[in-house]
Design a protein around this motif. Structure first.
Motif, PDB file in Angstrom:
ATOM      1  N   ALA A  43      12.359  22.635  31.298  1.00 23.82           N
ATOM      2  CA  ALA A  43      12.986  21.392  30.834  1.00 23.82           C
ATOM      3  C   ALA A  43      14.425  21.301  31.321  1.00 23.82           C
ATOM      4  N   ALA A  44      15.157  22.409  31.222  1.00 25.19           N
ATOM      5  CA  ALA A  44      16.545  22.415  31.688  1.00 25.19           C
ATOM      6  C   ALA A  44      16.612  22.210  33.196  1.00 25.19           C
ATOM      7  N   ASP A  45      15.681  22.814  33.926  1.00 22.64           N
ATOM      8  CA  ASP A  45      15.664  22.678  35.382  1.00 22.64           C
ATOM      9  C   ASP A  45      15.359  21.246  35.788  1.00 22.64           C
ATOM     10  N   LEU A  66      21.749  21.906  48.373  1.00 24.48           N
ATOM     11  CA  LEU A  66      20.832  22.904  48.923  1.00 24.48           C
ATOM     12  C   LEU A  66      21.365  24.319  48.709  1.00 24.48           C
ATOM     13  N   LEU A  67      22.653  24.516  48.969  1.00 21.38           N
ATOM     14  CA  LEU A  67      23.242  25.849  48.831  1.00 21.38           C
ATOM     15  C   LEU A  67      23.240  26.347  47.389  1.00 21.38           C
ATOM     16  N   HIS A  68      23.391  25.441  46.446  1.00 18.89           N
ATOM     17  CA  HIS A  68      23.367  25.922  45.056  1.00 18.89           C
ATOM     18  C   HIS A  68      21.954  25.965  44.494  1.00 18.89           C
ATOM     19  N   GLU A  69      21.046  25.203  45.071  1.00 14.39           N
ATOM     20  CA  GLU A  69      19.676  25.203  44.563  1.00 14.39           C
ATOM     21  C   GLU A  69      18.863  26.416  45.005  1.00 14.39           C
ATOM     22  N   LEU A  70      19.117  26.949  46.174  1.00 12.77           N
ATOM     23  CA  LEU A  70      18.328  28.099  46.640  1.00 12.77           C
ATOM     24  C   LEU A  70      18.371  29.268  45.654  1.00 12.77           C
ATOM     25  N   PRO A  71      19.543  29.783  45.300  1.00 10.85           N
ATOM     26  CA  PRO A  71      19.542  30.877  44.325  1.00 10.85           C
ATOM     27  C   PRO A  71      19.080  30.441  42.942  1.00 10.85           C
ATOM     28  N   HIS A  72      19.393  29.204  42.584  1.00 10.26           N
ATOM     29  CA  HIS A  72      18.984  28.689  41.279  1.00 10.26           C
ATOM     30  C   HIS A  72      17.460  28.688  41.150  1.00 10.26           C
ATOM     31  N   GLU A  73      16.788  28.159  42.147  1.00 10.43           N
ATOM     32  CA  GLU A  73      15.325  28.072  42.081  1.00 10.43           C
ATOM     33  C   GLU A  73      14.675  29.451  42.170  1.00 10.43           C
TER      34      GLU A  73
END
Length: 142
Positions: A7-9, A39-46
């Protein structure tokens, strides 16, 4: 915890979509820089979210499907942002500050305390450099 993370994602991805759509109003250069930043912050996040889902008991296939579903929220956010363009300057001028405020809030409330608690001098320097690189990207976008 896995469902709460989903849900948070989804909410986070919706906000990313809002920022992307609004950034492309300012031209292709601003939109491209924003897309690169996201893109740069989503890669580690995902990747972290994937690990969380696996730890919560999902199979790899289930976790990837659930991640894909939360990514659709970014498309919804971008669509809302692009549709708001036709509703006047009030909507346009409010979306980027709203999303930027959300990112600053998350950084100061959740990330910054972790950095200060669990890092030595070398790690703190690397994190400071990463923070400054992020600020530099925001300045380029602006």
């Amino acid at each position: 915890s896995g469902y709460l993370n989903l849900a948070a994602d989804a909410a986070h991805n919706f906000t990313d979509g809002l920022a992307l759509g609004a950034a492309f109003w300012g031209g292709p250069a601003r939109g491209t820089l924003t897309a690169l930043s996201v893109l740069l912050h989503e890669l580690p996040h995902e990747l972290g979210d994937m690990a969380l889902l696996l730890r919560a008991g999902c199979s790899k296939g289930q976790a990837m499907l659930l991640q894909l579903l939360t990514a659709l929220a970014a498309l919804a956010g971008a669509a809302c942002s692009l549709l708001a363009e036709g509703s006047g300057t009030g909507a346009i001028s409010g979306i980027l500050p709203f999303t930027a405020g959300g990112f600053i809030y998350l950084g100061t409330v959740s990330v910054l305390p972790e950095i200060l608690r669990d890092s030595g001098p070398g790690q703190a320097l690397l994190q400071l450099l990463a923070l400054l690189a992020g600020v530099a990207m925001m300045l380029l976008i602006a």
